[in-house]
Design a protein around this motif. Structure first.
Motif, mmCIF file in Angstrom:
data_model
loop_
_atom_site.group_PDB
_atom_site.id
_atom_site.type_symbol
_atom_site.label_atom_id
_atom_site.label_comp_id
_atom_site.label_asym_id
_atom_site.label_seq_id
_atom_site.Cartn_x
_atom_site.Cartn_y
_atom_site.Cartn_z
ATOM 1 N N GLU A 119 -33.266 -26.900 13.403
ATOM 2 C CA GLU A 119 -31.871 -27.319 13.310
ATOM 3 C C GLU A 119 -31.094 -26.536 12.248
ATOM 4 O O GLU A 119 -29.883 -26.636 12.172
ATOM 5 C CB GLU A 119 -31.774 -28.819 12.978
ATOM 6 C CG GLU A 119 -32.255 -29.724 14.086
ATOM 7 C CD GLU A 119 -33.772 -29.946 14.063
ATOM 8 O OE1 GLU A 119 -34.274 -30.538 15.030
ATOM 9 O OE2 GLU A 119 -34.442 -29.536 13.101
ATOM 10 N N ASP A 160 -19.948 -30.589 12.394
ATOM 11 C CA ASP A 160 -21.189 -31.157 12.925
ATOM 12 C C ASP A 160 -22.413 -30.563 12.235
ATOM 13 O O ASP A 160 -23.364 -31.274 11.912
ATOM 14 C CB ASP A 160 -21.296 -30.919 14.432
ATOM 15 C CG ASP A 160 -20.272 -31.696 15.233
ATOM 16 O OD1 ASP A 160 -19.622 -32.612 14.673
ATOM 17 O OD2 ASP A 160 -20.107 -31.375 16.430
ATOM 18 N N MET A 161 -22.385 -29.254 11.995
ATOM 19 C CA MET A 161 -23.544 -28.615 11.369
ATOM 20 C C MET A 161 -23.697 -29.055 9.920
ATOM 21 O O MET A 161 -24.811 -29.254 9.445
ATOM 22 C CB MET A 161 -23.461 -27.098 11.477
ATOM 23 C CG MET A 161 -24.751 -26.432 11.061
ATOM 24 S SD MET A 161 -24.813 -24.713 11.561
ATOM 25 C CE MET A 161 -26.492 -24.321 11.074
ATOM 26 N N ARG A 218 -28.222 -22.367 14.481
ATOM 27 C CA ARG A 218 -27.445 -22.846 15.631
ATOM 28 C C ARG A 218 -26.698 -21.677 16.245
ATOM 29 O O ARG A 218 -26.089 -20.874 15.542
ATOM 30 C CB ARG A 218 -26.472 -23.903 15.129
ATOM 31 C CG ARG A 218 -25.803 -24.691 16.195
ATOM 32 C CD ARG A 218 -25.167 -25.911 15.552
ATOM 33 N NE ARG A 218 -24.380 -26.625 16.535
ATOM 34 C CZ ARG A 218 -23.788 -27.765 16.291
ATOM 35 N NH1 ARG A 218 -23.882 -28.325 15.108
ATOM 36 N NH2 ARG A 218 -23.079 -28.355 17.217
ATOM 37 N N GLN A 274 -25.331 -32.404 10.027
ATOM 38 C CA GLN A 274 -26.737 -32.255 10.422
ATOM 39 C C GLN A 274 -27.586 -31.751 9.244
ATOM 40 O O GLN A 274 -28.677 -32.259 8.997
ATOM 41 C CB GLN A 274 -26.814 -31.282 11.597
ATOM 42 C CG GLN A 274 -28.181 -31.113 12.190
ATOM 43 C CD GLN A 274 -28.155 -30.192 13.395
ATOM 44 O OE1 GLN A 274 -27.369 -29.245 13.455
ATOM 45 N NE2 GLN A 274 -29.001 -30.458 14.363
#
Length: 147
Positions: free
Chosen positions: A111, A132-133, A114, A136
């Motif tokens: 993860e 979003d990253m 990306r 995460q």
């Protein structure tokens, strides 16, 4: 005594992940620029490196970034079929599989890398991908290579 949920929430450690973004000159870099010009808010955790094509980024550059302190690497390129170098983005996509295998060898979660397709007109999408990253990576915690 009733719980308000505040004690159950994780403490904010102040950790802010660092993301290195390799952005294609023709689409994704233009999308990042559009996000800025449009004043679309996104976290300042990303450092953008403009490349002519996502397919020109060697997997070693991704691994170097991650082993030298970056918490994540975001690769942004043109949508398939829209590459200015015909199939450069498809090359980036095939390299993504090799990168994920390399991440395992270095003991890093997949993860932390990306690959996203973001066109020049998708400034809001670029901002959302970065947001979003960041979320995460905050959930994963700091990279073991972070200095």
């Amino acid at each position: 005594m009733t719980s308000t949920g505040a004690a159950d929430a994780p403490a904010d450690t102040g950790y802010q992940p660092l993301i290195i973004c390799f952005a294609c000159n023709w689409c994704s870099y233009a999308a990042a620029d559009l996000a800025g010009v449009s004043r679309i808010q996104y976290p300042p955790n990303v450092r953008i490196i403009r490349v002519m094509c996502s397919g020109m980024v060697h997997p070693n550059l991704v691994i170097d970034a991650l082993t030298k302190g970056a918490d994540g690497v975001l690769m942004c390129g043109c949508h398939p079929g829209d590459c200015h170098y015909r199939e450069g983005n498809l090359k980036a996509e095939s390299r993504a599989e090799a990168i994920k295998l390399m991440l395992q060898d270095f003991g890093l979660e997949e993860e932390r890398y990306r690959l996203e397709w973001v066109s020049a007109s998708e400034g809001a999408r670029f901002a959302q991908v970065v947001t979003d990253m960041v979320a995460q990576l905050k959930a994963l915690g700091p990279s073991p290579y972070r200095m």
